[in-house]
Design a protein around this motif. Structure first.
Motif, short mmCIF file in Angstrom:
data_model
loop_
_atom_site.label_atom_id
_atom_site.label_comp_id
_atom_site.label_asym_id
_atom_site.label_seq_id
_atom_site.Cartn_x
_atom_site.Cartn_y
_atom_site.Cartn_z
N ARG A 1 14.60 -23.12 -47.31
CA ARG A 1 13.19 -22.64 -47.10
C ARG A 1 12.32 -23.53 -47.62
O ARG A 1 12.25 -23.67 -48.84
N ALA B 1 19.24 -18.05 -40.93
CA ALA B 1 20.23 -16.93 -40.55
C ALA B 1 21.42 -17.23 -41.11
O ALA B 1 21.92 -18.35 -41.22
N SER B 2 22.27 -15.94 -41.38
CA SER B 2 23.66 -16.20 -41.95
C SER B 2 24.30 -17.21 -40.92
O SER B 2 24.35 -17.01 -39.63
N LEU C 1 20.31 -11.12 -35.11
CA LEU C 1 19.90 -11.97 -36.22
C LEU C 1 18.42 -12.27 -36.16
O LEU C 1 17.89 -12.25 -37.16
N ILE C 2 17.82 -12.46 -35.08
CA ILE C 2 16.40 -12.64 -35.11
C ILE C 2 15.59 -11.54 -35.69
O ILE C 2 14.77 -11.64 -36.34
N PHE D 1 11.02 -11.39 -43.11
CA PHE D 1 10.20 -12.21 -43.31
C PHE D 1 8.81 -12.43 -42.13
O PHE D 1 9.08 -11.88 -41.04
N ILE E 1 15.65 -11.44 -39.21
CA ILE E 1 14.77 -12.38 -39.79
C ILE E 1 13.34 -12.08 -39.60
O ILE E 1 12.47 -12.09 -40.83
N LEU F 1 15.57 -20.70 -38.93
CA LEU F 1 15.42 -19.37 -39.24
C LEU F 1 16.04 -18.99 -40.52
O LEU F 1 15.84 -17.99 -41.12
N VAL G 1 27.57 -15.52 -39.06
CA VAL G 1 27.44 -14.65 -37.55
C VAL G 1 26.59 -15.53 -36.72
O VAL G 1 27.04 -15.42 -35.63
N THR G 2 25.73 -16.69 -37.13
CA THR G 2 25.20 -17.35 -35.92
C THR G 2 26.31 -17.88 -35.32
O THR G 2 26.55 -17.92 -34.01
N PHE H 1 18.55 -21.12 -35.26
CA PHE H 1 19.11 -19.83 -35.97
C PHE H 1 19.40 -20.01 -37.52
O PHE H 1 18.79 -19.63 -38.43
#
Lengths: 316, 358
Positions: free
Chosen positions: A311, A93-94, B339-340, B347, B343, A91, A97-98, A87
């Motif tokens: 990224r 992600a934050s 969250l997925i 993207f 994303i 990915l 939050v993750t 995550f």
């Protein structure tokens, strides 16, 4: 009276207790430290400690030996680390939050499986935990022997971990790439090293350490698993990482200082009797963590790329 | 390793935005069904039991909406803070601060007619929640002390303080040794809105609060400032937005709404303060907010949905012998699935190769 409060410091039992209380914090703080050095804040810590405490204990309860219990806890911690890395690293992600999501998932899965495997246990069943071993000769030294050299193997493992992580971060190429992933991931990428892989490895290793810290609670400090037994130790470890300015040796110092204050307050509480309600003593670790963060705040220098997802093919 | 890259989407269909959270929920329920199978029962049958337990009767619906009340408020608390990238994870403690304020003022110290007493209790509850957060936001703004950790640690401090007060000076002597606070006076109790159920006025108030927050966020300059500060604080500063002041206002609003959740539970559901007043409403609020994409109107629905999971899981657990912790697992999975989906909306995943130069 005042003499009694000072005398606590001169009992070997106080120092031995300090080391015992410090151990789960040492593992957890080292684990969080590695993640953050690589640029990932791991708020999954509280849940990963909790699931590690459950899994390690349960493995032993089901017949595994104690050392396998530690390994199984580490493996489960690593799996949650992998999930966190997918995550937060792959990915992007934050991380906040993750981490909260991982904490919620790890602790609820731990509680769920505990209830599933042992549905009718009212009094928590017990295991035979790690026993103290006397280190030959050293444990015979007066005072120091009792304070330092009559601990369980799990306790010595905590100290060994500090040395190992110190060596890993400061003296190995992998440690260097962890630091670069947290400070300047673009430069690491320019060296042809996979930033995402380095960050993920750090999160996985760190999460395994957190789970081992949780397992210390059920396999060395106590002999049973209780719901909510981690009780904020993960969050305290995050404060300790900041207090330790992201250095393993200072993490050890911070955990010991912290545990010492905790061990002291328990003894002072016995002396003070019922004058001060016990809840105020229990508040001390949390208050101290906040105070420690305020003290450290002035010289705090976070890893530069902490919280920033990397990224590929993107400029920062 | 698989070679892949995330590439920014240029256009996102509004339908996708709407269906993403629904997809996330379905995905979480599917993963959770693996656990139900491990427990040795049929997942479809279990989910039917869960649904019936949450919506199958007037009483069940009332119970679900009553449970949604604090979740909507803590969800709003998380949403407004997260929008400004202010990580208030202390809603649990702020909820108890609100409950403490109700117990202090509402059990006899102040006596007002009902139409004044109830707003007064919400006011002091919100103030207590906000004021608890104030020193932490000041520490963050002026000393750079990370608010994630301080708000989390404060939760534990407040719960211990509640424990001390309920076992000591604030213990209700009529409670037969059980640690609970004195009862809220009749004028302060939130009236039932469906007779003979536990659904109370707090539910309506939570929906109104969501509407007000939606108005603030979407129709006022403050809402614009909050959004700007969340997206880019340094650019906001250069554009003349008072960043620190905005975050302080956000913190007061966020803590205030969590404090209101403490009011609804103390003055609405229970009538007095207990140590188990909140089974983690503060933390679950984060899931509520995420599922709604931090949208206040969406929070009304995601709050009711997650409440139905909690209420339904109790019924399912009794009928099917699946541990109730399944509800917590589903809530946790929802956070991660959302969250997925976020994303996926931002993207598209491009497999293989470096970005081609055009």
């Amino acid at each position: 009276m005042i003499f009694d409060f000072v005398e606590i410091l001169f009992t070997a039992g106080f120092w031995a207790a300090t080391i015992r209380i410090a151990c789960p914090l040492i593992f957890a703080t080292l684990g969080e430290l590695i993640c953050e050095r690589a640029g990932v804040l791991n708020l999954g810590i509280e849940g990963i400690m909790s699931v590690g405490a459950m899994v390690g204990w349960m493995a032993v309860y089901q017949g595994a030996d104690l050392y396998s219990g530690i390994l199984i806890a580490a493996f489960v911690g690593a799996m949650f680390g992998l999930l966190h890395a997918i995550f937060s690293v792959y990915l992007g992600a934050s991380q906040h939050v993750t981490g909260i999501g991982i904490t919620m998932l790890a602790s609820s899965l731990g509680f769920f499986s505990f209830k599933l495997i042992l549905p009718y246990s009212t009094t928590p069943p017990k295991i035979e935990p790690f026993q103290p071993i006397d280190i030959p000769f050293l444990s015979d030294i007066p005072f120091l022997g009792e304070a330092l050299f009559q601990h369980t193997p799990f306790t010595y493992l905590a100290i060994i971990s500090v040395v190992f992580i110190f060596w890993l971060i400061n003296s190995t190429p992998f440690g260097l790439s962890i630091k670069m992933a947290g400070e300047n991931p673009m430069a690491l990428e320019a060296q042809g090293i996979d930033v995402l892989l380095v960050r993920s490895m750090a999160v996985i290793l760190g999460s395994a350490l957190m789970a081992v810290g949780g397992a210390y609670l059920t396999m060395s400090a106590f002999d049973a698993f209780y719901f909510g037994m981690v009780n904020g130790r993960g969050w305290i470890a995050i404060a300790l990482v900041i207090f330790a300015t992201w250095k393993p040796e200072r993490a050890l110092l911070g955990a010991l200082l912290f545990a010492g204050l905790d061990a002291y307050q328990v003894r002072a509480q016995q002396l003070a009797g019922a004058v001060i309600p016990y809840q105020f003593f229990l508040m001390m670790p949390f208050l101290l963590s906040i105070v420690a963060m305020i003290i450290a705040a002035k010289k705090t220098r976070y890893p530069k790329a902490l919280l920033i997802p990397f990224r590929r093919g993107e400029r920062h | 390793m698989i070679d892949f890259r995330l590439e920014q989407r240029e256009h996102v269909s509004p339908w996708l935005v709407f269906f993403a959270p629904i997809g996330a929920v379905i995905f979480s329920l599917m993963i959770a069904s693996i656990l139900i199978i491990l427990a040795g029962v049929n997942p479809i049958e279990s989910y039917i039991k869960l649904f019936v337990g949450a919506f199958g009767s007037k009483n069940a619906i009332a119970e679900t909406l009553a449970r949604a009340t604090p979740l909507i408020l803590t969800g709003l608390a998380a949403a407004i803070a997260f929008r400004a990238k202010f990580w208030n994870i202390g809603a649990e403690g702020q909820l108890y601060a609100g409950a403490l304020a109700v117990t202090f003022f509402g059990t006899g110290l102040i006596q007002l007619p009902s139409f004044l007493m109830i707003p007064f209790l919400f006011l002091v509850g919100a103030l207590a929640g906000g004021l608890l957060l104030l020193p932490l936001v000041l520490l963050r703004n002026y000393y750079k002390v990370d608010e994630v950790v301080t708000t989390l640690l404060t939760n534990f401090i407040i719960v211990l303080l509640v424990g001390y007060l309920l076992e000591g000076p604030w213990k209700d002597p009529m409670s037969l040794g059980w640690p609970q606070g004195a009862s809220v006076i009749d004028e302060g109790v939130l009236p039932q809105i469906i007779p003979r159920t536990r659904l109370h006025l707090g539910f309506i108030i939570s929906i109104f609060t969501a509407l007000i927050i939606w108005l603030i966020l979407s129709r006022t300059i403050l809402g614009f400032k909050i959004k700007a500060v969340g997206i880019n604080p340094s650019a906001s500063h250069h554009a003349g937005i008072p960043v620190i002041k905005t975050i302080i206002i956000v913190a007061l609003l966020s803590g205030g709404m969590a404090g209101m959740a403490g009011v609804t539970e103390t003055a609405g559901l229970k009538g007095y303060l207990t140590l188990d007043l909140s089974p983690g409403f503060g933390y679950a609020g984060i899931a509520v907010a995420m599922l709604a994409g931090l949208n206040p109107i969406g929070i009304i629905f995601s709050g009711i949905f997650l409440a139905s999971i909690y209420v339904g899981a109790d019924a399912m657990s009794r009928a099917m012998n699946v541990p109730t912790y399944l509800a917590d697992v589903i809530v946790a999975l929802t956070v991660l699935s959302v969250l997925i989906s976020i994303i996926m909306l931002q993207f598209k995943i491009v497999l293989g190769g470096q970005k081609r130069d055009i």
